[in-house]
Design a protein around this motif. Structure first.
Motif, mmCIF file in Angstrom:
data_model
loop_
_atom_site.group_PDB
_atom_site.id
_atom_site.type_symbol
_atom_site.label_atom_id
_atom_site.label_comp_id
_atom_site.label_asym_id
_atom_site.label_seq_id
_atom_site.Cartn_x
_atom_site.Cartn_y
_atom_site.Cartn_z
ATOM 1 N N ARG A 1 12.022 -79.356 86.263
ATOM 2 C CA ARG A 1 12.700 -80.694 85.527
ATOM 3 C C ARG A 1 14.074 -80.121 85.381
ATOM 4 O O ARG A 1 15.053 -81.006 85.310
ATOM 5 C CB ARG A 1 11.948 -81.062 84.268
ATOM 6 N N ASN A 2 14.487 -79.048 84.829
ATOM 7 C CA ASN A 2 15.734 -78.673 84.498
ATOM 8 C C ASN A 2 16.696 -78.637 85.790
ATOM 9 O O ASN A 2 17.670 -79.051 85.870
ATOM 10 C CB ASN A 2 15.767 -77.107 84.037
ATOM 11 N N GLY A 3 16.026 -78.205 87.072
ATOM 12 C CA GLY A 3 16.712 -78.328 88.120
ATOM 13 C C GLY A 3 16.984 -79.495 88.486
ATOM 14 O O GLY A 3 18.245 -79.758 89.050
ATOM 15 N N ASP B 1 5.532 -83.922 80.818
ATOM 16 C CA ASP B 1 4.817 -82.854 81.918
ATOM 17 C C ASP B 1 3.333 -83.178 82.213
ATOM 18 O O ASP B 1 2.667 -82.299 82.634
ATOM 19 C CB ASP B 1 4.974 -81.843 80.785
ATOM 20 N N LYS C 1 17.773 -82.234 86.376
ATOM 21 C CA LYS C 1 18.546 -82.740 85.813
ATOM 22 C C LYS C 1 20.112 -82.138 86.109
ATOM 23 O O LYS C 1 20.971 -82.951 85.895
ATOM 24 C CB LYS C 1 18.280 -82.031 84.167
ATOM 25 N N SER C 2 20.167 -80.976 86.470
ATOM 26 C CA SER C 2 21.179 -80.409 87.130
ATOM 27 C C SER C 2 21.759 -81.067 88.191
ATOM 28 O O SER C 2 22.978 -81.327 88.528
ATOM 29 C CB SER C 2 21.149 -78.928 87.366
ATOM 30 N N GLU D 1 23.268 -84.632 87.271
ATOM 31 C CA GLU D 1 24.203 -84.382 86.520
ATOM 32 C C GLU D 1 25.524 -83.925 87.459
ATOM 33 O O GLU D 1 26.579 -84.799 87.370
ATOM 34 C CB GLU D 1 24.422 -83.073 85.419
ATOM 35 N N ALA E 1 8.648 -76.948 83.827
ATOM 36 C CA ALA E 1 10.057 -77.375 83.063
ATOM 37 C C ALA E 1 11.197 -76.667 83.966
ATOM 38 O O ALA E 1 12.229 -77.343 83.818
ATOM 39 C CB ALA E 1 9.814 -76.684 81.850
ATOM 40 N N ASN E 2 11.018 -75.658 84.699
ATOM 41 C CA ASN E 2 12.197 -75.044 85.437
ATOM 42 C C ASN E 2 12.588 -76.332 86.341
ATOM 43 O O ASN E 2 14.024 -76.438 86.901
ATOM 44 C CB ASN E 2 11.646 -73.865 86.165
ATOM 45 N N GLU F 1 11.609 -86.950 79.051
ATOM 46 C CA GLU F 1 10.956 -86.171 80.006
ATOM 47 C C GLU F 1 9.440 -86.222 79.646
ATOM 48 O O GLU F 1 8.980 -86.419 78.395
ATOM 49 C CB GLU F 1 11.438 -84.785 79.927
#
Length: 253
Positions: free
Chosen positions: A14-16, A35, A18-19, A22, A11-12, A33
């Protein structure tokens, strides 16, 4: 906007990702998303995104397992695949020979921007899944000496036997391929990239503009500064610093 799906079991990460998207690729819209292999396949079928950012290592398998499912359902998915991988040299080599896009971890923003520029040019071209089949073929065999190569042109993906490539010629940041029984093909990659890929297949860089398949070399002419005659009757110059290397190679042939 370009719709995209992220498949990564972390998840980390994926968040990275996405950032990064963006900030450096706002035209990419994440619509889902997943996993795992199972949820990845299900989400792809449900959302049919234009792009899938696919991690190789997943908790219940690999990104290649996702590709296997795609390959078995030709015509049911139009998603363009971008692999995200660590330092797996074999996989990276397989991607290059299959003309598939990939990003190395940690993802470099500049490389991400390059991939996004390419995505804009290749989406909706109705490419076949032949290059995906080629990737899976190479991954299954687990051998380094690949037999075929996928070349991506402005009109689609083309597969060729490496042994049919006579020579490659640099045209600025493009490479022109001369292939037996085919018209020349222009690829938007540098000659250096193909030199790195093809040297172990019997190719030799004889000049800053020329990479040749030694199997198609007809003659080495020493006069007029030195040049070679190829099977397609082309006469190609040899740079001064390459002459000794070429002469040594010819002694072993």
């Amino acid at each position: 906007m370009i719709t995209a799906l992220l498949i990564d079991d972390d998840a980390n990460l994926r968040n990275g990702m996405k950032s990064l998207l963006e900030r450096y690729a706002p035209e990419i819209k994440i619509i889902g998303e997943a996993d795992s292999v199972k949820t990845g396949i299900e989400t792809m079928q449900l959302l049919n995104p234009e792009v899938v950012f696919l991690d190789i290592q997943l908790g219940d398998g690999t990104g290649f397992d996702v590709l296997e499912e795609i390959a078995n359902k030709k015509g049911k998915s139009t998603s363009h695949i971008v692999f995200i991988t660590a330092h797996e040299q074999y996989a990276v080599k397989a991607f290059r020979f299959s003309a598939l896009d990939f990003l190395l971890k940690p993802v470099d923003p500049e490389e991400l921007e390059k991939v996004v520029v390419k995505l804009k040019n290749v989406l909706h071209k109705n490419d076949s899944y032949a290059h995906i089949d080629l990737l899976l073929e190479n991954i299954r065999k687990k051998v380094d000496n690949f037999r075929r190569i996928a070349l991506s042109t402005s009109d689609g993906i083309h597969l060729f036997e490496i042994s049919d490539i006579i020579r490659c010629e640099s045209e600025d940041n493009y490479t022109k391929f001369y292939i037996k029984n085919n018209k020349p093909i222009l690829i938007s990659k540098t000659l250096k990239e193909y030199e790195d890929m093809l040297t172990e297949h019997g190719f030799e860089r004889i000049h800053q503009s020329h990479l040749i398949n030694l199997s198609y070399l007809k003659s080495y002419i020493k006069k007029d500064g030195g040049y070679v005659v190829m099977a397609d009757n082309s006469n190609l110059p040899i740079s001064q610093r390459k002459k000794e290397r070429l002469q040594e190679l010819l002694k072993t042939m």
